[in-house]
Scaffold this motif. Structure first.
Motif, mmCIF file in Angstrom:
data_model
loop_
_atom_site.group_PDB
_atom_site.id
_atom_site.type_symbol
_atom_site.label_atom_id
_atom_site.label_comp_id
_atom_site.label_asym_id
_atom_site.label_seq_id
_atom_site.Cartn_x
_atom_site.Cartn_y
_atom_site.Cartn_z
ATOM 1 N N GLN A 1 8.730 15.182 -0.554
ATOM 2 C CA GLN A 1 9.221 15.960 -1.674
ATOM 3 C C GLN A 1 10.424 15.308 -2.348
ATOM 4 O OE1 GLN A 1 9.740 19.716 0.380
ATOM 5 N NE2 GLN A 1 7.831 20.547 -0.467
ATOM 6 N N SER A 2 11.139 14.472 -1.580
ATOM 7 C CA SER A 2 12.282 13.761 -2.145
ATOM 8 C C SER A 2 11.893 12.395 -2.703
ATOM 9 C CB SER A 2 13.385 13.597 -1.091
ATOM 10 O OG SER A 2 12.948 12.759 -0.027
ATOM 11 N N GLY A 3 10.602 12.073 -2.626
ATOM 12 C CA GLY A 3 10.121 10.830 -3.233
ATOM 13 C C GLY A 3 9.782 9.713 -2.269
ATOM 14 N N THR A 4 9.858 9.947 -0.961
ATOM 15 C CA THR A 4 9.560 8.916 0.044
ATOM 16 C C THR A 4 8.280 9.272 0.792
ATOM 17 O OG1 THR A 4 11.924 8.460 0.349
ATOM 18 C CG2 THR A 4 10.418 7.650 2.045
ATOM 19 N N ASP A 5 7.254 8.467 0.608
ATOM 20 C CA ASP A 5 5.971 8.701 1.269
ATOM 21 C C ASP A 5 5.812 7.714 2.427
ATOM 22 O OD1 ASP A 5 3.429 9.283 2.059
ATOM 23 O OD2 ASP A 5 2.475 8.900 0.121
ATOM 24 N N LEU A 6 6.030 8.193 3.645
ATOM 25 C CA LEU A 6 5.958 7.322 4.818
ATOM 26 C C LEU A 6 4.542 6.834 5.097
ATOM 27 C CD1 LEU A 6 8.346 9.204 7.297
ATOM 28 C CD2 LEU A 6 8.847 7.192 5.888
ATOM 29 N N SER A 7 3.531 7.558 4.591
ATOM 30 C CA SER A 7 2.151 7.162 4.863
ATOM 31 C C SER A 7 1.786 5.833 4.211
ATOM 32 C CB SER A 7 1.179 8.247 4.391
ATOM 33 O OG SER A 7 1.182 8.348 2.972
ATOM 34 N N ILE A 8 2.611 5.381 3.260
ATOM 35 C CA ILE A 8 2.361 4.091 2.612
ATOM 36 C C ILE A 8 2.387 2.966 3.643
ATOM 37 C CG2 ILE A 8 3.314 2.432 0.956
ATOM 38 C CD1 ILE A 8 4.221 4.748 -0.749
ATOM 39 N N ILE A 9 3.186 3.131 4.695
ATOM 40 C CA ILE A 9 3.249 2.118 5.759
ATOM 41 C C ILE A 9 1.874 1.900 6.364
ATOM 42 C CG2 ILE A 9 4.288 1.544 7.987
ATOM 43 C CD1 ILE A 9 6.635 3.375 7.220
ATOM 44 N N ILE A 10 1.192 2.989 6.666
ATOM 45 C CA ILE A 10 -0.134 2.905 7.276
ATOM 46 C C ILE A 10 -1.159 2.412 6.258
ATOM 47 C CG2 ILE A 10 -1.937 4.191 8.470
ATOM 48 C CD1 ILE A 10 0.681 3.857 10.031
ATOM 49 N N SER A 11 -1.085 2.915 5.030
ATOM 50 C CA SER A 11 -2.047 2.513 3.998
ATOM 51 C C SER A 11 -1.985 1.022 3.729
ATOM 52 C CB SER A 11 -1.778 3.288 2.702
ATOM 53 O OG SER A 11 -1.931 4.667 2.895
ATOM 54 N N LYS A 12 -0.777 0.494 3.597
ATOM 55 C CA LYS A 12 -0.630 -0.935 3.323
ATOM 56 C C LYS A 12 -1.063 -1.780 4.505
ATOM 57 C CE LYS A 12 2.939 -0.783 -0.260
ATOM 58 N NZ LYS A 12 4.290 -1.243 -0.679
ATOM 59 N N THR A 13 -0.794 -1.310 5.717
ATOM 60 C CA THR A 13 -1.219 -2.046 6.914
ATOM 61 C C THR A 13 -2.734 -2.116 7.005
ATOM 62 O OG1 THR A 13 0.783 -1.334 8.095
ATOM 63 C CG2 THR A 13 -1.051 -2.166 9.425
ATOM 64 N N LEU A 14 -3.395 -0.978 6.791
ATOM 65 C CA LEU A 14 -4.859 -0.944 6.841
ATOM 66 C C LEU A 14 -5.473 -1.763 5.716
ATOM 67 C CD1 LEU A 14 -5.436 2.821 7.738
ATOM 68 C CD2 LEU A 14 -5.568 0.853 9.266
ATOM 69 N N ASP A 15 -4.877 -1.686 4.520
ATOM 70 C CA ASP A 15 -5.386 -2.472 3.386
ATOM 71 C C ASP A 15 -5.242 -3.969 3.652
ATOM 72 O OD1 ASP A 15 -6.060 -0.194 2.016
ATOM 73 O OD2 ASP A 15 -4.228 -0.140 0.802
#
Length: 287
Positions: free
Chosen positions: A203-217
């Motif tokens: 909600q404050s603008g930080t999406d931690l799931s990007i770590i996993i998405s970028k790793t898998l990509d």
């Protein structure tokens, strides 16, 4: 269409939540073959799958901070977890993407595993842990944090607020913290905390799931590049589209339209409402 084809089709169109349930069930079936001690009536998971609180083990097997979340100690353990996962998944995916869902599941499991290992280390207790409960709690609390006043209809009870359900589960974990399965309850509460923190950061603008998405990509692109063939330049004379090409495009559009209508029907009434002919058509179209 036989049962196997039906399961394959559901796996294809069910999204990441259904796939996680399939993966957990598959891991349980594999563990029945390789790790179940029929003489003692229980599972004996190796150190490279279950998460141990012994630093001499988890420091050299860091992947166990994730693998433990796909194995279970009994059929009832698996059944209850998958029921709650299915419930929490529908709520979470109402508001967030599948990438965020998978990222929260993985990060919640890892975070809860770290808290469990550190807690037991300082308590001077050495024990392993398995189960998807912590990751599921991250999903459930994440959805509750974002929409606590959401109405949920429960069988025999009626409409209740989502935070009521989550609150009861958390209270039960707190009440049993000093009783049986202390490590499990610690991981549950840690997963719940991570789900809350994840939504607040989002909600404050930080999406931690990007770590996993970028790793898998990264790994997906790595394997995709290695399987491609060298580029070959081919000269081809341009030809105007003929009437036959137009006819094929029209046919394709009609097929896609029928697929869209079936998918809309699934989203409104569920997969089980499809007729046998619709299931077979969707299965053939997905090949």
């Amino acid at each position: 269409m036989n049962i196997l084809d039906d399961l394959k089709l559901q796996y294809k169109i069910g999204g990441i939540s259904l796939r996680l349930i399939y993966w957990n069930i598959a891991c349980f079936l594999i563990s029945l073959v390789f790790f179940y001690q029929y003489s003692g009536g229980g599972f004996d998971y190796p150190e490279w799958l279950a998460l141990s609180s012994d630093p001499n083990i988890f420091l050299f097997k860091p992947w166990t901070f994730l693998t433990y979340a796909f194995f279970h100690s009994s059929f009832l353990h698996l059944l209850f977890n998958m029921m709650v996962l299915n419930f929490a998944s529908q709520l979470f995916l109402t508001f967030f993407t599948q990438k965020q869902y998978l990222g929260l599941y993985i990060l919640g499991a890892v975070f809860a595993g770290v808290i469990f290992a550190l807690s037991y280390y300082f308590l001077n207790i050495s024990a392993p842990i398995v189960g998807a409960s912590a990751a599921i709690m991250a999903i459930l609390v994440g959805a509750t944090t974002y929409q606590p006043l959401m109405n949920v209809r429960l069988l025999l009870i009626g409409n209740v607020k989502l935070w009521h359900i989550t609150g009861v589960i958390l209270i039960l974990d707190l009440m049993q913290l000093r009783l049986d399965n202390t490590g499990g309850h610690i991981s549950h509460l840690a997963g719940a905390f991570f789900g809350f923190a994840y939504i607040k950061l989002l909600q404050s603008g930080t999406d931690l799931s990007i770590i996993i998405s970028k790793t898998l990509d990264f790994f997906a692109n790595l394997f995709r590049k290695s399987s491609t063939t060298p580029f070959k330049k081919v000269h081809k004379n341009y030809q105007k589209p003929t009437e036959k090409v137009t006819s094929r495009i029209v046919t394709k559009d009609k097929t896609q339209q029928q697929i869209d209508e079936i998918l809309d029907k699934i989203s409104q009434s569920g997969y089980d409402c499809l007729t046998k002919e619709e299931k077979e058509f969707l299965f053939k179209a997905g090949k």
